[in-house]
Write an enzyme that holds these catalytic residues in place. Structure first.
Site, PDB file in Angstrom:
ATOM      1  N   ASN A   1     -10.145  -0.004  -0.161  1.00 10.64           N
ATOM      2  CA  ASN A   1      -8.680   0.060  -0.139  1.00 10.64           C
ATOM      3  C   ASN A   1      -8.147  -0.580  -1.422  1.00 10.64           C
ATOM      4  O   ASN A   1      -8.282  -1.793  -1.605  1.00 10.64           O
ATOM      5  CB  ASN A   1      -8.186  -0.689   1.102  1.00 10.64           C
ATOM      6  CG  ASN A   1      -6.677  -0.673   1.250  1.00 10.64           C
ATOM      7  OD1 ASN A   1      -5.952  -0.326   0.321  1.00 10.64           O
ATOM      8  ND2 ASN A   1      -6.201  -1.070   2.417  1.00 10.64           N
TER       9      ASN A   1
ATOM     10  N   HIS B   1      -2.894   7.107   2.172  1.00  5.95           N
ATOM     11  CA  HIS B   1      -3.380   5.806   1.703  1.00  5.95           C
ATOM     12  C   HIS B   1      -4.780   5.581   2.272  1.00  5.95           C
ATOM     13  O   HIS B   1      -5.044   5.829   3.445  1.00  5.95           O
ATOM     14  CB  HIS B   1      -2.424   4.706   2.159  1.00  5.95           C
ATOM     15  CG  HIS B   1      -3.006   3.348   1.965  1.00  5.95           C
ATOM     16  ND1 HIS B   1      -3.509   2.928   0.757  1.00  5.95           N
ATOM     17  CD2 HIS B   1      -3.206   2.316   2.837  1.00  5.95           C
ATOM     18  CE1 HIS B   1      -3.975   1.702   0.880  1.00  5.95           C
ATOM     19  NE2 HIS B   1      -3.796   1.312   2.133  1.00  5.95           N
TER      20      HIS B   1
ATOM     21  N   CYS C   1       0.816  -1.225   0.000  1.00 11.90           N
ATOM     22  CA  CYS C   1       0.000   0.000   0.000  1.00 11.90           C
ATOM     23  C   CYS C   1       0.850   1.275   0.000  1.00 11.90           C
ATOM     24  O   CYS C   1       0.323   2.374  -0.202  1.00 11.90           O
ATOM     25  CB  CYS C   1      -0.944   0.005   1.185  1.00 11.90           C
ATOM     26  SG  CYS C   1      -2.012  -1.450   1.235  1.00 11.90           S
TER      27      CYS C   1
HETATM   28  N1  ACO Z   1     -18.598  -8.116   9.236  1.00 10.10           N
HETATM   29  C1  ACO Z   1     -19.128  -8.350  10.438  1.00 10.10           C
HETATM   30  N2  ACO Z   1     -18.381  -8.636  11.518  1.00 10.10           N
HETATM   31  C2  ACO Z   1     -17.062  -8.678  11.355  1.00 10.10           C
HETATM   32  C3  ACO Z   1     -16.449  -8.464  10.112  1.00 10.10           C
HETATM   33  C4  ACO Z   1     -17.264  -8.168   9.027  1.00 10.10           C
HETATM   34  N3  ACO Z   1     -16.793  -7.925   7.795  1.00 10.10           N
HETATM   35  N4  ACO Z   1     -15.093  -8.574  10.258  1.00 10.10           N
HETATM   36  C5  ACO Z   1     -14.873  -8.860  11.551  1.00 10.10           C
HETATM   37  N5  ACO Z   1     -16.065  -8.928  12.218  1.00 10.10           N
HETATM   38  C6  ACO Z   1     -16.291  -9.208  13.635  1.00 10.10           C
HETATM   39  C7  ACO Z   1     -15.183  -9.990  14.272  1.00 10.10           C
HETATM   40  O1  ACO Z   1     -15.374 -11.367  14.070  1.00 10.10           O
HETATM   41  C8  ACO Z   1     -15.361  -9.621  15.727  1.00 10.10           C
HETATM   42  O2  ACO Z   1     -16.407 -10.364  16.256  1.00 10.10           O
HETATM   43  P1  ACO Z   1     -16.338 -10.917  17.761  1.00 10.10           P
HETATM   44  O3  ACO Z   1     -16.235  -9.690  18.621  1.00 10.10           O
HETATM   45  O4  ACO Z   1     -17.596 -11.675  17.904  1.00 10.10           O
HETATM   46  O5  ACO Z   1     -15.104 -11.752  17.821  1.00 10.10           O
HETATM   47  C9  ACO Z   1     -15.817  -8.170  15.667  1.00 10.10           C
HETATM   48  O6  ACO Z   1     -16.292  -7.968  14.325  1.00 10.10           O
HETATM   49  C10 ACO Z   1     -14.719  -7.171  15.960  1.00 10.10           C
HETATM   50  O7  ACO Z   1     -13.571  -7.518  15.190  1.00 10.10           O
HETATM   51  P2  ACO Z   1     -12.270  -6.647  15.268  1.00 10.10           P
HETATM   52  O8  ACO Z   1     -11.246  -7.233  14.347  1.00 10.10           O
HETATM   53  O9  ACO Z   1     -11.913  -6.404  16.674  1.00 10.10           O
HETATM   54  O10 ACO Z   1     -12.829  -5.270  14.631  1.00 10.10           O
HETATM   55  P3  ACO Z   1     -12.132  -3.886  14.548  1.00 10.10           P
HETATM   56  O11 ACO Z   1     -12.954  -2.889  15.234  1.00 10.10           O
HETATM   57  O12 ACO Z   1     -10.673  -3.962  14.901  1.00 10.10           O
HETATM   58  O13 ACO Z   1     -12.234  -3.596  13.002  1.00 10.10           O
HETATM   59  C11 ACO Z   1     -10.850  -3.576  11.046  1.00 10.10           C
HETATM   60  C12 ACO Z   1     -11.569  -4.441  12.073  1.00 10.10           C
HETATM   61  C13 ACO Z   1     -11.892  -2.769  10.289  1.00 10.10           C
HETATM   62  C14 ACO Z   1     -10.103  -4.488  10.075  1.00 10.10           C
HETATM   63  C15 ACO Z   1      -9.876  -2.645  11.764  1.00 10.10           C
HETATM   64  O14 ACO Z   1      -9.083  -3.344  12.673  1.00 10.10           O
HETATM   65  C16 ACO Z   1      -9.025  -1.898  10.807  1.00 10.10           C
HETATM   66  O15 ACO Z   1      -9.491  -1.091  10.039  1.00 10.10           O
HETATM   67  N6  ACO Z   1      -7.715  -2.113  10.848  1.00 10.10           N
HETATM   68  C17 ACO Z   1      -6.841  -1.470   9.901  1.00 10.10           C
HETATM   69  C18 ACO Z   1      -6.500  -2.472   8.903  1.00 10.10           C
HETATM   70  C19 ACO Z   1      -6.619  -2.001   7.492  1.00 10.10           C
HETATM   71  O16 ACO Z   1      -7.300  -1.076   7.142  1.00 10.10           O
HETATM   72  N7  ACO Z   1      -5.930  -2.756   6.694  1.00 10.10           N
HETATM   73  C20 ACO Z   1      -5.913  -2.516   5.297  1.00 10.10           C
HETATM   74  C21 ACO Z   1      -4.707  -3.160   4.705  1.00 10.10           C
HETATM   75  S1  ACO Z   1      -3.303  -2.549   5.417  1.00 10.10           S
HETATM   76  C22 ACO Z   1      -3.155  -1.075   4.931  1.00 10.10           C
HETATM   77  O17 ACO Z   1      -3.727  -0.707   3.941  1.00 10.10           O
HETATM   78  C23 ACO Z   1      -2.313  -0.215   5.728  1.00 10.10           C
END
Ligand code: ACO
Length: 324
Positions: free
Chosen positions: A281, A251, A118
């Site tokens: 993304n 990004h 990215c």
């Molecule tokens: N739909 C519904 N529920 C979901 C989904 C989904 N698509 N994905 C995960 N969940 C659930 C999980 O299973 C979890 O359930 P549980 O509590 O019963 O176990 C709950 O949602 C919370 O999951 P978390 O992973 O804790 O959610 P979080 O608030 O951290 O959000 C996310 C996840 C959106 C990925 C966040 O961590 C994030 O944005 N991180 C940055 C990563 C990123 O953007 N990466 C892109 C690539 S890297 C880059 O570009 C830099």
């Protein structure tokens, strides 16, 4: 010519638009549960463009490259280098840059790919600037292009809802006027466990895991800190105040990352270019897609100062300060 300046930009998005509701309905048929509400609230993403299966990154890149050439009023024959950032190349080799070179008939250009996930476009732009400043190139086509849909595990809801496909490109040319006025790149390979697609083709077989895997929360924290520090560093080195920046083009991973970043830097929301709501993304394509949009909608007019930022797998991150 002391500077490298962006003289044109272009982009291309595959025509298939998939809303969160469409995606949720499709994933439900596989027994994967998600919702528009979850995706919107956690990420800010509303929809993404997805390439049809079999459409290659070079096809998207070629169309973005042609749009950038047209915008710059440049001929393909005037390009002496193509630097293409991607983590979803068409082949092991030749490079996707070479495929674009053939497609647009840039017969005087050298061509190679940059792999920084990215951060790829920021890495590619910095590389191109160095070529121009060293007098080794006059007109460089810098492209970020991805078909990330091809490396997603569509049974893993924690990753597959986050990404889209697309391509963006700029023409960077030698100039007497200020263009790129600062750039700083970083890497930390020890962070591989939190974001990778750790598969390969070896002895005719896929070895390892061919899909993207991510520890979302670890990536989130790392991205906010890395982008904050990088913004301060590149501004300090260029002798520019954060207040002088007209637009930030980070990004496009997650709206909450962009909000945290803006708050930490004291940059108001209206100065942060956001396209992830419509594109999701798109990895190396996200920054040039956002840059092209901000140029075309009249925000990034000549003279404006933009801070371009990338962060992603590797880990890699970096910032480029651009006077438009
Ligand atoms: N739909 C519904 N529920 C979901 C989904 C989904 N698509 N994905 C995960 N969940 C659930 C999980 O299973 C979890 O359930 P549980 O509590 O019963 O176990 C709950 O949602 C919370 O999951 P978390 O992973 O804790 O959610 P979080 O608030 O951290 O959000 C996310 C996840 C959106 C990925 C966040 O961590 C994030 O944005 N991180 C940055 C990563 C990123 O953007 N990466 C892109 C690539 S890297 C880059 O570009 C830099």
């Amino acid at each position: 010519m002391p500077y490298a300046k962006i003289v044109g930009s272009g982009s291309y998005l595959p025509p298939k638009v998939v809303s969160n509701d469409d995606l949720a309905a499709d994933l439900a048929t596989r027994g994967v549960e998600t919702s528009d509400q979850w995706i919107r609230e956690r990420t800010g993403i509303q929809q993404r463009h997805l390439a049809e299966r079999g459409v290659k990154t070079s096809e998207l890149a070629t169309l973005a490259a042609k749009a950038a050439l047209e915008d710059a009023g440049a001929q393909a024959s005037e390009i002496d280098l193509i630097v293409l950032a991607t983590s979803t190349p068409d082949f092991v080799f030749p490079s996707t840059a070479c495929l674009v070179q053939a497609n647009i008939q840039a017969t005087n250009a050298a061509a190679f790919d940059v792999q920084a996930v990215c951060s790829g476009f920021v890495y590619a732009l910095t590389t191109a600037e160095v070529y121009i400043k060293a007098g080794r190139a006059k007109n460089v086509l810098v492209i970020g292009a991805e078909t990330f849909s091809s490396i997603l595990d569509w049974n893993d809801r924690s990753t597959c809802v986050l990404f889209g496909d697309g391509a963006g490109a700029v023409v960077l040319s030698a100039s007497e006027e200020p263009g790129i006025i600062g750039a700083k790149l970083h890497a930390d390979g020890t962070k591989m466990p939190i974001l990778s697609a750790a598969g390969n083709v070896s002895y005719g077989e896929v070895v390892g895991d061919p899909f993207l895997r991510m520890d979302g929360q670890a990536v989130f924290k790392f991205a906010v800190n890395a982008l904050t520090q990088s913004a301060h560093q590149v501004c300090d080195e260029a002798g520019v105040s954060l207040d002088d920046i007209d637009y930030m083009i980070p990004h496009q991973a997650n709206l909450r990352i962009l909000s945290f970043l803006g708050r930490k830097l004291g940059v108001s929301d209206d100065k942060i270019v956001v396209t992830l709501d419509k594109h999701a993304n798109t990895s190396a394509a996200s920054v040039p897609l956002a840059l092209d949009q901000a140029r075309k909608d009249g925000r990034l007019v000549p003279g404006k100062l933009a801070l371009l930022q990338g962060v992603g797998g590797g880990f890699t991150w970096g910032s480029v300060l651009v006077r438009m």
